[in-house]
Design an enzyme around this catalytic site. Structure first.
Site, PDB file in Angstrom:
ATOM      1  NE  ARG A  57      -2.919   0.641   3.617  1.00 60.73           N
ATOM      2  CZ  ARG A  57      -3.836   0.523   4.323  1.00 60.73           C
ATOM      3  NH1 ARG A  57      -5.053   0.284   3.942  1.00 60.73           N
ATOM      4  NH2 ARG A  57      -3.595   0.454   5.833  1.00 60.73           N
ATOM      5  CG  ASP A  86      -9.733   1.911  13.331  1.00 56.25           C
ATOM      6  OD1 ASP A  86     -10.834   1.968  13.765  1.00 56.25           O
ATOM      7  OD2 ASP A  86      -9.313   0.899  12.829  1.00 56.25           O
TER       8      ASP A  86
END
Ligand code: AMP
Ligand code: MG
Length: 512
Positions: free
Chosen positions: A208, A284
């Site tokens: 990522r 989160d």
């Protein structure tokens, strides 16, 4: 500790050609409670199943940088100093300690860029790497998701399954093509290891790429488990990294809050405009820099309905399409609370300041939404009218009443510049377009740039994932190619624009 910093003077490392990993690890300048050094755990047989060549190129990476051994976590690239980040978060409204339980940050890759640059001011956060004068850099977190357990894994195995990682790859790259801020996906490698979920699944690691992984939950973590000085360190780091324009301002923490509220308002307005449903908008999973992050059970809406929920775990529809703006605001309130200790030394003043900033969200969101929706209807922003909001909402109501496909309704309007079903509405719209005095060519060009002809339809995504699980990646490759150019309006897109058969109801799973 050595008495001086290595590598502050840059010369090309012998043996390396220009494109290469160019790591720095500024996160390690934060107080130690924010991270734990952690190497990836090796996997048996890493094999690249998909590589994002255009992204690699834009990051100035060569193919030799993208070896499966590296992307699977078996070998560390030069300069990486892997770590797992600590964070907390409100999950479905409940506060809990979390952290990277299966993701490992290799470091920040500095990539030459014409766009933003790291100034001298931000340079104090870079260790062992000084930005050559006159050169412009962007830096990106490089994170391996599914790279093994960390101290934050709780009961998890630190691993990820192939289908959900490919899902993140597909949707995040589709979001990028739709011009919605997002983390990117550089590669997925299969690990050659089975992981145990409800049934055994093939393991995989996703690489990522993100502007950063600082979350609302990172601030909540600092406020809940650290000292005010830790909150301040994190805020300073965040400002340096994402908001350099406010570094020297007097009220920089208030401005930080303001900027984050603004970016989230803009982001959520883009989600709404594209019909994107994140699915798990826990704090989160909300990135401070305003990128879409953590693609779990996300999906695009087919039929327009504000109640749409795909996620199997979202039993009460907390994260339904129509709730996303409210949830963003709720999350931002948690962010504001985490900053209270540094907003003002008197707590009631701090609360007042935070409250005032948070209250700006609704207006900001509404303006962003109007801007986007006007564009979708071919209304130019230099000529706004108060009543545009009614025109937009009336269309949405008609779509809801007739169970119309969201994307395809706008697509049909774009192609036809009229709508035969919604006759009365159509007349109002035609009058509105007429009043702005643009040619139909101009209107259509605007609409084509705002209304995607294709989105990642759930049934298409599922078909690609199923084929991939059986070793056939051609369906996935084709889908990715189509989704990379959503505004093209070409023949090839036709079949990908078809909604699923009526009555087919898709559920999405976290698949963790
Ligand atoms: P997510 O639902 O992906 O946002 O993850 C929520 C939390 O669970 C994060 O702290 C993740 O790191 C953690 N987590 C998810 N899957 C795993 C896993 N397989 N092993 C360890 N931690 C995990
Ligand atoms: Mg998450």
């Amino acid at each position: 500790m050595y008495k001086y910093a290595f590598n502050r003077i840059l010369v090309r490392n012998p043996g390396y050609t220009t494109p290469m990993w160019n790591f720095n690890n500024t996160y390690q300048t934060l107080p130690k409670l924010f991270y734990t050094p952690q190497n990836p755990t090796a996997v048996p047989r890493p094999q690249a199943v998909i590589l994002n060549k255009p992204l690699a190129e834009s990051l100035r990476l060569a193919e030799s940088d993208l070896q499966a051994e590296v992307l699977g976590g078996n070998q560390l690239p030069v300069g990486a100093q892997p770590l797992a980040q600590a964070y907390a978060g409100h999950q479905f409204g409940h506060f809990t300690m979390l952290g990277d339980g299966r993701a490992i940050l290799l470091g920040e890759h500095f990539s030459p860029s014409e766009k933003p640059f790291i100034s001298d001011k931000t340079d104090k956060f870079t260790r062992g790497f000084s930005v050559p004068t006159g050169e412009k850099y962007e830096k990106y977190d490089i994170q391996l998701k599914g790279a093994g357990p960390t101290v934050y894994s709780r009961n998890g195995d630190g691993r990820a399954a192939l289908a959900p990682m490919l899902r993140e790859y597909i949707i995040s790259e589709a979001m990028h093509a739709l011009e919605i801020p997002t983390t990117r996906s550089l590669a997925v490698v299969s690990t050659g290891e089975q992981i145990i979920r409800e049934k055994p699944l093939q393991g995989a690691v996703l690489t990522r790429v993100a502007a950063s992984h600082i979350r609302v939950g990172t601030f909540e973590f600092a406020a809940a488990f650290g000292e005010p000085s830790d909150v301040r360190s994190l805020a300073d780091y965040t400002i340096n990294r994402h908001f350099p324009a406010i570094i020297d301002t007097e009220n920089k923490y208030i401005l930080l809050l303001r900027e984050v509220v603004q970016r989230q308002a803009a982001l959520i307005a883009k989600w709404q405009s594209a019909g994107f449903i994140h699915g798990v908008m826990n704090t989160d999973n909300m990135s401070i820099c305003g990128e879409t992050i953590d693609y779990g059970p996300c999906a695009f809406m087919d039929v327009y309905s504000p109640d749409t929920v795909f996620s199997s775990i979202d039993k009460n529809g907390r994260y339904a399409y129509g709730n996303q703006p409210k949830i963003a605001l709720w999350n931002l309130a948690r962010f504001a609370e985490s900053l209270l200790s540094i907003l003002h030394k008197e707590s009631h003043k701090a609360t007042e300041i935070a409250q005032a900033e948070i209250e700006k969200f609704d207006r900001l969101f509404r303006n962003e939404r109007l801007k986007n929706m006007r564009g979708k209807l071919g209304i130019f922003s230099d000529n706004p009218e108060e009543e545009d909001e009614f025109l937009i909402d009336e269309l949405l109501q008609l779509m809801q009443d007739t169970a119309a496909d969201y994307t395809n309704t706008f697509r049909a309007l774009t192609l036809d510049l009229r709508h035969t079903e919604f006759l009365q509405w159509n007349e109002k719209w035609q009058n509105r377009l007429h009043r702005q005095g643009k040619t139909s060519g101009q209107v259509q060009a605007l609409m084509k740039s705002r209304n995607p002809a294709v989105i990642p339809r759930n049934h298409r995504v599922e078909a690609a994932l199923q084929a991939a699980e059986n070793g056939d990646f051609a369906v996935l490759q084709k889908l990715l190619q189509i989704l990379a150019a959503p505004y093209e309006y070409n023949q090839e897109q036709e079949q990908y624009a078809q909604p699923p058969d009526p009555g087919v109801c898709y559920k999405t799973y976290c698949g963790t």
